[in-house]
Design an enzyme around this catalytic site. Structure first.
Site, PDB file in Angstrom:
ATOM      1  N   ASN A 123       0.814  -1.225   0.000  1.00 41.93           N
ATOM      2  CA  ASN A 123       0.000   0.000   0.000  1.00 41.93           C
ATOM      3  C   ASN A 123       0.849   1.278   0.000  1.00 41.93           C
ATOM      4  O   ASN A 123       0.371   2.346   0.370  1.00 41.93           O
ATOM      5  CB  ASN A 123      -1.029  -0.014   1.139  1.00 41.93           C
ATOM      6  CG  ASN A 123      -0.410  -0.353   2.485  1.00 41.93           C
ATOM      7  OD1 ASN A 123       0.793  -0.224   2.662  1.00 41.93           O
ATOM      8  ND2 ASN A 123      -1.226  -0.763   3.431  1.00 41.93           N
ATOM      9  N   ARG A 135       2.649   5.804  12.315  1.00 40.90           N
ATOM     10  CA  ARG A 135       2.003   5.208  13.488  1.00 40.90           C
ATOM     11  C   ARG A 135       1.759   6.311  14.515  1.00 40.90           C
ATOM     12  O   ARG A 135       2.631   7.145  14.766  1.00 40.90           O
ATOM     13  CB  ARG A 135       2.878   4.105  14.114  1.00 40.90           C
ATOM     14  CG  ARG A 135       2.853   2.780  13.362  1.00 40.90           C
ATOM     15  CD  ARG A 135       1.468   2.119  13.325  1.00 40.90           C
ATOM     16  NE  ARG A 135       1.408   0.894  12.554  1.00 40.90           N
ATOM     17  CZ  ARG A 135       0.974   0.793  11.295  1.00 40.90           C
ATOM     18  NH1 ARG A 135       0.532   1.855  10.648  1.00 40.90           N
ATOM     19  NH2 ARG A 135       0.931  -0.380  10.687  1.00 40.90           N
ATOM     20  N   GLN A 194      -6.139   2.129  18.786  1.00 41.61           N
ATOM     21  CA  GLN A 194      -7.126   1.970  17.711  1.00 41.61           C
ATOM     22  C   GLN A 194      -8.103   0.865  18.063  1.00 41.61           C
ATOM     23  O   GLN A 194      -7.645  -0.211  18.436  1.00 41.61           O
ATOM     24  CB  GLN A 194      -6.409   1.670  16.385  1.00 41.61           C
ATOM     25  CG  GLN A 194      -5.581   2.846  15.907  1.00 41.61           C
ATOM     26  CD  GLN A 194      -5.034   2.701  14.486  1.00 41.61           C
ATOM     27  OE1 GLN A 194      -4.372   3.591  14.013  1.00 41.61           O
ATOM     28  NE2 GLN A 194      -5.305   1.617  13.823  1.00 41.61           N
ATOM     29  N   HIS A 225      -8.115   4.805  10.506  1.00 43.57           N
ATOM     30  CA  HIS A 225      -6.942   4.257   9.803  1.00 43.57           C
ATOM     31  C   HIS A 225      -7.344   3.769   8.404  1.00 43.57           C
ATOM     32  O   HIS A 225      -7.742   2.620   8.228  1.00 43.57           O
ATOM     33  CB  HIS A 225      -6.398   3.088  10.637  1.00 43.57           C
ATOM     34  CG  HIS A 225      -5.042   2.629  10.241  1.00 43.57           C
ATOM     35  ND1 HIS A 225      -4.245   1.895  11.075  1.00 43.57           N
ATOM     36  CD2 HIS A 225      -4.327   2.787   9.109  1.00 43.57           C
ATOM     37  CE1 HIS A 225      -3.102   1.621  10.479  1.00 43.57           C
ATOM     38  NE2 HIS A 225      -3.133   2.151   9.271  1.00 43.57           N
TER      39      HIS A 225
HETATM   40  P1  NAD Z   1      10.178   1.117   4.757  1.00 39.78           P
HETATM   41  O1  NAD Z   1      10.765   0.060   5.592  1.00 39.78           O
HETATM   42  O2  NAD Z   1      10.289   1.015   3.281  1.00 39.78           O
HETATM   43  O3  NAD Z   1      10.790   2.540   5.197  1.00 39.78           O
HETATM   44  C1  NAD Z   1      11.016   2.922   6.518  1.00 39.78           C
HETATM   45  C2  NAD Z   1      12.197   3.873   6.540  1.00 39.78           C
HETATM   46  O4  NAD Z   1      12.345   4.370   7.863  1.00 39.78           O
HETATM   47  C3  NAD Z   1      13.529   3.173   6.186  1.00 39.78           C
HETATM   48  O5  NAD Z   1      14.178   3.888   5.156  1.00 39.78           O
HETATM   49  C4  NAD Z   1      14.306   3.182   7.478  1.00 39.78           C
HETATM   50  O6  NAD Z   1      15.702   3.315   7.286  1.00 39.78           O
HETATM   51  C5  NAD Z   1      13.737   4.400   8.169  1.00 39.78           C
HETATM   52  N1  NAD Z   1      13.909   4.332   9.615  1.00 39.78           N
HETATM   53  C6  NAD Z   1      13.560   3.321  10.449  1.00 39.78           C
HETATM   54  N2  NAD Z   1      13.869   3.638  11.708  1.00 39.78           N
HETATM   55  C7  NAD Z   1      14.413   4.872  11.666  1.00 39.78           C
HETATM   56  C8  NAD Z   1      14.943   5.736  12.669  1.00 39.78           C
HETATM   57  N3  NAD Z   1      14.954   5.374  13.959  1.00 39.78           N
HETATM   58  N4  NAD Z   1      15.425   6.915  12.274  1.00 39.78           N
HETATM   59  C9  NAD Z   1      15.430   7.274  10.964  1.00 39.78           C
HETATM   60  N5  NAD Z   1      14.939   6.508   9.977  1.00 39.78           N
HETATM   61  C10 NAD Z   1      14.446   5.314  10.340  1.00 39.78           C
HETATM   62  O7  NAD Z   1       8.676   1.226   5.205  1.00 39.78           O
HETATM   63  P2  NAD Z   1       7.469   1.913   4.414  1.00 39.78           P
HETATM   64  O8  NAD Z   1       6.833   0.903   3.538  1.00 39.78           O
HETATM   65  O9  NAD Z   1       7.929   3.195   3.838  1.00 39.78           O
HETATM   66  O10 NAD Z   1       6.453   2.153   5.619  1.00 39.78           O
HETATM   67  C11 NAD Z   1       6.795   2.989   6.713  1.00 39.78           C
HETATM   68  C12 NAD Z   1       5.773   2.826   7.814  1.00 39.78           C
HETATM   69  O11 NAD Z   1       4.540   3.382   7.398  1.00 39.78           O
HETATM   70  C13 NAD Z   1       5.405   1.380   8.156  1.00 39.78           C
HETATM   71  O12 NAD Z   1       6.334   0.792   9.044  1.00 39.78           O
HETATM   72  C14 NAD Z   1       4.037   1.518   8.774  1.00 39.78           C
HETATM   73  O13 NAD Z   1       4.141   1.723  10.168  1.00 39.78           O
HETATM   74  C15 NAD Z   1       3.486   2.780   8.112  1.00 39.78           C
HETATM   75  N6  NAD Z   1       2.374   2.456   7.185  1.00 39.78           N
HETATM   76  C16 NAD Z   1       1.148   2.979   7.446  1.00 39.78           C
HETATM   77  C17 NAD Z   1       0.081   2.670   6.620  1.00 39.78           C
HETATM   78  C18 NAD Z   1      -1.303   3.250   6.843  1.00 39.78           C
HETATM   79  O14 NAD Z   1      -2.276   2.721   6.317  1.00 39.78           O
HETATM   80  N7  NAD Z   1      -1.440   4.310   7.589  1.00 39.78           N
HETATM   81  C19 NAD Z   1       0.258   1.800   5.532  1.00 39.78           C
HETATM   82  C20 NAD Z   1       1.558   1.332   5.275  1.00 39.78           C
HETATM   83  C21 NAD Z   1       2.599   1.653   6.120  1.00 39.78           C
END
Ligand code: NAD
Length: 402
Positions: free
Chosen positions: A169, A308, A337, A356
């Site tokens: 997504n 989140r 949630q 959400h």
């Molecule tokens: P991803 O793993 O591709 O990207 C996450 C990025 O965050 C990475 O580049 C990582 O290096 C960075 N990161 C992690 N910890 C860090 C820190 N402490 N400091 C700096 N950078 C840090 O993940 P994504 O697919 O881009 O998704 C990100 C988040 O979005 C998911 O983990 C999820 O919680 C959230 N999400 C929400 C929805 C929604 O419906 N609201 C849907 C999908 C994902």
């Protein structure tokens, strides 16, 4: 009978078709556009013979009167459209939305469950206690992205596998972030509300409305969603596109996206008119946007957080929006949630909050349903999953959760 290798090529083709827009063959594209849970051509791509008779438990939100739409795969009634496929292979599929408290159906079904499917949109909090109850658990699948509702360390200690449908997504969430940025920066919602209330007061909106063009936007986290957001924002003629991530995206990608890396979070925040949160919820990011950090932001800047809810401190955000330190706050994720009726974020001024929803459009559902099916299929065949799907594998957490 189709040769096994050919079947698996078709299977990977069918999955690519829903994860990337350009690569799929016409027949699969047509199939997906007509996708229904029991569509015969679609299930043919996935047929894999009899499995070992696993019990699969799915926990999804109920759709009630909205469940009629067969494309609405993410609800409990349609249950990702995999029932027929699972049962045809001798597996049992139990589906519930009842997940609260120790007497919930989830808890009653857990002891003999082998595979648990949950979703961030109706999070079943899988605690250490619940993992202990699930004595036969082997695989936990998150239908979507973000597995922080599971006690990942406890799952690792138990040697379980946790997998999510990485990428399923990304575009839905990045697109929603663009929407929320615009809604906040343009002060759109108070104007929308006026039309319902029979009012006409241009001043009440215009005194706080800006263009996005020529502003500085920063993303905290530049993984899949963060990078796609930067790509989507390219057409807005920003003054600067900044990112903070523990990893560099590389010079070439920075050039492509017109993005500049900041290695100090607070330095970046002080420059931004809009900050978007795109990291997972981990021990390092929990409460990252607390009172002190928000006070380092430019006065009147906006935060969009679809990552989140618990990455931001509830009271700090509320107070900052009320005092004007933040121009507004928007997102679809909450620290709890469903959010309780008296949650302070519901009633803040200048908010763009919803339940959400950003990652559960019908398109996203098709992708994470297909991805979940792919995970199960590979699991039953004892094949490895795509590397990026593993959140916990053989007792090891994915690196960003460490
Ligand atoms: P991803 O793993 O591709 O990207 C996450 C990025 O965050 C990475 O580049 C990582 O290096 C960075 N990161 C992690 N910890 C860090 C820190 N402490 N400091 C700096 N950078 C840090 O993940 P994504 O697919 O881009 O998704 C990100 C988040 O979005 C998911 O983990 C999820 O919680 C959230 N999400 C929400 C929805 C929604 O419906 N609201 C849907 C999908 C994902």
């Amino acid at each position: 009978m189709m040769p096994k290798r050919f079947a698996s090529l078709l299977l990977s083709g069918a999955f690519k078709a829903v994860t990337r827009t350009h690569v799929y063959p016409q027949c699969v594209a047509k199939e997906l556009s007509n996708y229904q849970p029991s569509a015969p051509c679609f299930s043919r791509f996935f047929s894999s013979g009899k499995g070992e008779g696993k019990k699969v438990l799915g926990v999804f939100y109920k759709a009630h009167e909205y469940a009629d739409n067969p494309e609405f795969l993410g609800c409990a009634e349609n249950a990702l459209g995999i029932r027929e496929w699972l049962e045809s292979q001798g597996h049992t599929y139990v589906v519930t939305s009842d997940k609260e408290g120790p007497d919930s159906e989830l808890d009653r079904e857990l002891p003999d469950t082998n595979i648990l499917i949950t979703t961030p949109f109706h999070p079943a909090y899988i605690t250490k206690e619940r993992l202990a109850k699930g004595k036969n658990l082997e695989l936990l699948v998150t239908a979507g992205i973000g597995s922080d509702h599971i006690d990942l360390r406890a799952a690792a200690e138990k040697g379980l596998t946790v997998a999510e449908v990485t990428g399923s997504n990304t575009s839905s969430v990045a697109e929603d972030e663009v929407l929320r940025i615009l809604v906040l920066v343009r002060n759109f919602l108070p104007g929308w509300r006026q039309t319902w209330e029979g009012k006409w007061n241009v001043a009440a909106i215009a005194h706080k409305a800006h263009d996005l063009s020529d502003k500085v936007v920063g993303t905290v986290g530049a993984g899949r969603i963060g990078q796609l957001l930067m790509q989507r924002l390219k057409g807005f003629d920003l003054k600067q596109m900044l990112y903070y991530d523990r990893n560099s995206i590389g010079e070439e990608r920075e050039k492509e996206l017109g993005a500049t890396r900041e290695t100090d979070l607070d330095t970046m925040l002080a420059k931004c008119d809009v900050v978007v949160v795109n990291t997972p919820l981990t021990d390092q990011t929990r409460g990252l946007f607390n009172k002190e950090r928000i006070s380092k932001m430019k006065k009147g800047a906006y935060i969009v957080n679809n990552a989140r809810g618990a990455i931001a401190d509830v009271d700090a955000v509320k107070e900052a929006v009320e005092s004007g330190q933040l121009g507004g706050y928007g997102g679809d994720v909450w620290n709890e949630q469903p959010a309780p009726k008296d949650h302070p974020w519901r009633y803040m001024p200048s908010q763009a909050m919803t339940p959400h929803i950003s990652g559960t459009t019908l398109d996203a559902q098709a992708r994470y349903a297909a991805g979940t099916k792919d995970i199960l299929d590979k699991w039953f065949k004892h094949e490895p999953l795509p590397k990026s799907y593993y959140i916990v594998r053989e007792g090891q957490l994915a690196s960003q959760y460490l």
